[in-house]
Design an enzyme around this catalytic site. Structure first.
Site, PDB file in Angstrom:
ATOM      1  N   HIS A 199       0.849  -1.199   0.000  1.00 25.95           N
ATOM      2  CA  HIS A 199       0.000   0.000   0.000  1.00 25.95           C
ATOM      3  C   HIS A 199       0.876   1.237   0.000  1.00 25.95           C
ATOM      4  CE1 HIS A 199       0.760  -0.643   4.286  1.00 25.95           C
ATOM      5  NE2 HIS A 199       0.213   0.518   4.597  1.00 25.95           N
ATOM      6  N   HIS A 238       1.402   3.829   2.044  1.00 26.15           N
ATOM      7  CA  HIS A 238       1.907   4.555   3.214  1.00 26.15           C
ATOM      8  C   HIS A 238       3.435   4.649   3.216  1.00 26.15           C
ATOM      9  CE1 HIS A 238      -2.036   3.853   5.639  1.00 26.15           C
ATOM     10  NE2 HIS A 238      -2.091   4.912   4.861  1.00 26.15           N
ATOM     11  N   ASP A 288       5.652   4.450   5.427  1.00 20.67           N
ATOM     12  CA  ASP A 288       6.460   3.491   6.177  1.00 20.67           C
ATOM     13  C   ASP A 288       6.522   2.129   5.462  1.00 20.67           C
ATOM     14  OD1 ASP A 288       3.683   3.254   6.961  1.00 20.67           O
ATOM     15  OD2 ASP A 288       4.302   1.890   8.541  1.00 20.67           O
ATOM     16  N   HIS A 289       6.018   2.086   4.229  1.00 18.68           N
ATOM     17  CA  HIS A 289       6.136   0.865   3.415  1.00 18.68           C
ATOM     18  C   HIS A 289       6.833   1.125   2.088  1.00 18.68           C
ATOM     19  CE1 HIS A 289       3.574  -1.514   6.141  1.00 18.68           C
ATOM     20  NE2 HIS A 289       3.243  -0.288   6.500  1.00 18.68           N
ATOM     21  N   HIS A 337      -7.630  -0.937   5.018  1.00 17.13           N
ATOM     22  CA  HIS A 337      -6.588  -0.081   5.605  1.00 17.13           C
ATOM     23  C   HIS A 337      -6.309   1.073   4.646  1.00 17.13           C
ATOM     24  CE1 HIS A 337      -3.058   0.993   7.951  1.00 17.13           C
ATOM     25  NE2 HIS A 337      -2.325   0.941   6.866  1.00 17.13           N
ATOM     26  N   ASP A 349      -0.341  -3.944   5.981  1.00 14.64           N
ATOM     27  CA  ASP A 349      -1.045  -3.518   7.194  1.00 14.64           C
ATOM     28  C   ASP A 349      -2.507  -3.965   7.169  1.00 14.64           C
ATOM     29  OD1 ASP A 349       1.316  -2.339   7.875  1.00 14.64           O
ATOM     30  OD2 ASP A 349       0.594  -0.265   7.753  1.00 14.64           O
ATOM     31  N   HIS A 356       4.310  -5.139  10.149  1.00 15.81           N
ATOM     32  CA  HIS A 356       4.863  -4.624  11.415  1.00 15.81           C
ATOM     33  C   HIS A 356       4.995  -5.738  12.452  1.00 15.81           C
ATOM     34  CE1 HIS A 356       4.381  -0.200  10.723  1.00 15.81           C
ATOM     35  NE2 HIS A 356       3.450  -0.614   9.880  1.00 15.81           N
TER      36      HIS A 356
END
Ligand code: ZN
Ligand code: FE
Length: 257
Positions: A60, A62, A64-65, A119, A136, A174
């Site tokens: 996805h 975001h 942090d990915h 998400h 996520d 995560h």
């Protein structure tokens, strides 16, 4: 798609505070990376294992990915990046857009891009090589927050993942497993599989090991978000639909400390 009987080798690459990127090892010394949050740890892992990077799979949009994409691109010039069409538009740089269940063969590995919105609206679970990379959407013993879709959408996505083979290895975005199992124990205090899994997860973390992967069978036995139809859980929400039960459990997790 043809699912190999034996699973591919997967290298876990810790990134940022609690993210995981994954190198899935294909043929001829090539690997694909799932969710490169940062470039440096991914580069180090490729170098240590003597692997060439063949492609990037994004679960996805975001940061942090996908945060490592720019640097990986800067080093290589060309980088094959794949994401679902809805999230691809929100990831910087050129990204190949895939639709639901679209097959992708790269480095001798077969994947299907399972569209699992909730998400984010363009969330993908990469299914292949005996594993599923869930970002996520499905965490070990938990699920992601409902940022872009309603509870019913997320529940349908999780149900789709839960229907995959029980021995499918789950690699999530995560390291939240211990906290998720502590919450799961409040949802199902009678579920001994949850308590036993929490012990194992605590032991793994205490010795510095990642809790990934789990199997889908383990998830079905212990993940409260896959178990909203269990009598012990449903009893507490008399008259509620499954989607309402799911929404309540998700809301309780948001409040859980
Ligand atoms: Zn996310
Ligand atoms: Fe994340």
């Amino acid at each position: 798609m043809s699912e190999p009987k034996h699973g591919a080798r997967v290298l876990v690459v810790p990134c940022l505070a609690d993210n995981y990127a994954y190198l899935v090892v294909g043929d001829r010394g090539r690997a694909v990376v799932v969710d490169p949050s940062e470039a440096a740890p991914v580069e180090r892992a490729l170098e240590t294992a003597g692997l060439e990077l063949a492609a990037v799979l994004c679960t996805h949009h975001h940061w942090d990915h996908v945060g490592g994409l720019a640097e990986l691109r800067a080093r290589r010039g060309v980088l094959e990046v794949y994401a679902h069409a809805i999230d691809a538009a929100r990831i910087d740089g050129a990204v190949h857009e895939l639709g639901d269940d679209e097959p992708l063969c790269v480095a001798g590995l077969d994947f299907a891009a399972l569209h699992v919105p909730g998400h984010t609206l363009g969330a993908v679970a990469w299914f292949g090589a005996g594993a599923v990379f869930t970002g996520d959407t499905l965490f070990l013993a938990g699920c992601g927050r409902l940022f872009e879709g309603p509870a019913a959408m997320m529940r349908a996505s999780l149900e789709r993942l839960a229907a995959l083979d029980g021995d499918t290895r789950v690699y999530c975005g995560h390291e939240y497993t211990v906290a998720n199992l502590r919450f799961a124990a409040t949802v199902e205090p009678e579920n001994h599989a949850v308590a036993a899994r929490l012990e194992r997860a605590l032991a793994a973390r205490a010795s510095g090991r990642a809790t990934v992967p789990a199997t889908l069978a383990e998830e079905r036995a212990t993940n409260p978000f896959l178990r909203c139809d269990e009598p012990e859980i449903r009893r507490r929400f008399a008259g509620a639909t499954l989607d309402e039960v799911f929404a309540e459990v998700r809301a309780a997790k948001d409040r859980f400390k």
